[in-house]
Design a protein around this motif. Sequence first.
Motif, mmCIF file in Angstrom:
data_model
loop_
_atom_site.group_PDB
_atom_site.id
_atom_site.type_symbol
_atom_site.label_atom_id
_atom_site.label_comp_id
_atom_site.label_asym_id
_atom_site.label_seq_id
_atom_site.Cartn_x
_atom_site.Cartn_y
_atom_site.Cartn_z
ATOM 1 N N HIS A 26 14.129 3.721 1.440
ATOM 2 C CA HIS A 26 13.082 4.479 0.745
ATOM 3 C C HIS A 26 13.782 5.751 0.228
ATOM 4 O O HIS A 26 13.566 6.837 0.752
ATOM 5 C CB HIS A 26 11.965 4.803 1.748
ATOM 6 N N ALA A 31 7.144 11.431 7.733
ATOM 7 C CA ALA A 31 6.945 10.974 6.347
ATOM 8 C C ALA A 31 5.498 10.636 6.046
ATOM 9 O O ALA A 31 5.112 10.531 4.877
ATOM 10 C CB ALA A 31 7.813 9.743 6.090
ATOM 11 N N GLY A 32 4.673 10.456 7.108
ATOM 12 C CA GLY A 32 3.304 10.012 6.905
ATOM 13 C C GLY A 32 3.280 8.544 6.490
ATOM 14 O O GLY A 32 4.290 8.033 6.023
ATOM 15 N N PRO A 33 2.160 7.864 6.630
ATOM 16 C CA PRO A 33 0.958 8.313 7.347
ATOM 17 C C PRO A 33 1.230 8.464 8.850
ATOM 18 O O PRO A 33 2.083 7.769 9.396
ATOM 19 C CB PRO A 33 -0.058 7.198 7.070
ATOM 20 N N ARG A 89 7.535 -0.749 -5.206
ATOM 21 C CA ARG A 89 7.414 -0.853 -3.741
ATOM 22 C C ARG A 89 7.105 -2.309 -3.413
ATOM 23 O O ARG A 89 6.260 -2.929 -4.060
ATOM 24 C CB ARG A 89 6.301 0.038 -3.204
ATOM 25 N N GLU A 118 0.826 -1.218 0.000
ATOM 26 C CA GLU A 118 0.000 0.000 0.000
ATOM 27 C C GLU A 118 0.861 1.270 0.000
ATOM 28 O O GLU A 118 1.965 1.272 0.542
ATOM 29 C CB GLU A 118 -0.897 0.063 1.260
ATOM 30 N N SER A 119 0.312 2.318 -0.579
ATOM 31 C CA SER A 119 0.993 3.617 -0.581
ATOM 32 C C SER A 119 -0.020 4.673 -0.992
ATOM 33 O O SER A 119 -0.866 4.423 -1.839
ATOM 34 C CB SER A 119 2.149 3.609 -1.578
ATOM 35 N N THR A 120 0.073 5.849 -0.397
ATOM 36 C CA THR A 120 -0.719 6.993 -0.880
ATOM 37 C C THR A 120 0.237 8.017 -1.487
ATOM 38 O O THR A 120 0.222 8.276 -2.683
ATOM 39 C CB THR A 120 -1.531 7.625 0.273
ATOM 40 N N ARG A 121 1.110 8.596 -0.646
ATOM 41 C CA ARG A 121 1.978 9.682 -1.077
ATOM 42 C C ARG A 121 2.913 9.293 -2.228
ATOM 43 O O ARG A 121 2.990 9.967 -3.259
ATOM 44 C CB ARG A 121 2.858 10.179 0.102
ATOM 45 N N THR A 122 3.626 8.182 -2.052
ATOM 46 C CA THR A 122 4.659 7.817 -3.032
ATOM 47 C C THR A 122 4.012 7.442 -4.372
ATOM 48 O O THR A 122 4.415 7.928 -5.426
ATOM 49 C CB THR A 122 5.505 6.647 -2.484
ATOM 50 N N GLN A 147 12.245 9.177 -0.372
ATOM 51 C CA GLN A 147 11.834 9.843 0.871
ATOM 52 C C GLN A 147 13.050 10.529 1.517
ATOM 53 O O GLN A 147 12.965 11.688 1.930
ATOM 54 C CB GLN A 147 11.227 8.809 1.833
HETATM 55 N N1 CP Z 1 5.926 8.380 3.108
HETATM 56 C C1 CP Z 1 5.412 7.321 2.420
HETATM 57 O O1 CP Z 1 6.118 6.472 1.887
HETATM 58 O O2 CP Z 1 4.033 7.322 2.380
HETATM 59 P P1 CP Z 1 3.161 6.279 1.570
HETATM 60 O O3 CP Z 1 3.312 4.942 2.236
HETATM 61 O O4 CP Z 1 1.743 6.809 1.641
HETATM 62 O O5 CP Z 1 3.675 6.244 0.159
#
Ligand code: CP
Length: 341
Positions: free
Chosen positions: A169, A297-299, A141, A87-91, A172
């Motif tokens: 990462h 870095a979130g979440p 990823r 899972e990922s949102t930002r990347t 990041q």
């Molecule tokens: N910072 C980061 O990698 O966020 P995601 O998991 O949402 O991509």
Amino acid sequence: MLGQINDKIKPRIAALKKQRADLSQIAEEIRDGRVLSATDLVSVDDLSLEDIGLIFELAKLFQLELPEHKKIPLLRGKSIINFFMEESTRTRVSFEMVGKHLSADTINVSASSSSMAKKGETLNDTARTLRSLRADLIILRHSQAGSPGMIAAEIEPPVINAGDGWHDHPTQGLLDVFTIEDYYGSIEGKTVLVVGDILHSRVAGALIRSVLKCGGKIRLSGPPTMIPKKVEAEFGVEVEYNLEKAIKDVEVVYALRVQLERAAGAFIPTIRDYSKLYCVNPVRLARAAPKAMVMHAGPINREVDLRTEVMEGPQSFVETQVANGWAIRAALLYLLTRRSS
Ligand code: CP
């Protein structure tokens, strides 16, 4: 590094705009025939300081100029595969948005939509298939550390590690150093305090490598069970388990997420005990340097990693990190698909 880049690049962009150069031309002028010494980005260790300088120059251009342009044809005709097995949102979203913004054809592949999960195709065979389909760049990823490095060794198209297990990462780490340098001008001599679950965090690994490489200092704080033994000697970092002492006078406070999906809960008595000792709250933040940066870095687990007042307060750079991720990833897509001058 970025302070010097700003002094050099801002007048250059202004002069090129005066000559009515378009953004693709400006990017090519700034790049000036330079290419990355690395063919893949598996770890920041793959990059030289010159490489990082070049990435930051282009990222600065994209940070300043790209939002004004709906789309530029810099990557027209290139096919980029966003291969996200975790899972990922930002990347994922930033890579996809930036690829589209630069006119590449972006194709998303997930665990459930590939032939790996239920049909048993291996990662290597899947990567070879993507190569045969003429992918120009693969962004991976994966929950297993080492997966991006393994396929990078197997196939010719460049591979970007978008996060692998507990390991690394690199985009990041780069966007974090870029954000720190954008604020302070240079990271040299600045202390970045990394708080929390260092052991399970690829963000921590990427940050430590990136900050040390660019001349900053690292101090770690968190439960002793979540900080690898001998890390001081092996990485040249400081460790102070007591957050009240560790946070004193640091220029950057970087909070990590407790990685509950990686069984981190077994390393602490309870989340409540953890947050009592390690959540970055306003009282603790007041002990850092005046106007110290707060990063994550979130979440984010609100009230566990960061108190909401801190996360949404004037010292928070959490949203700036996301925005800068866009600029860093634009620079990398551009540079890694340009293997010759
Ligand atoms: N910072 C980061 O990698 O966020 P995601 O998991 O949402 O991509």
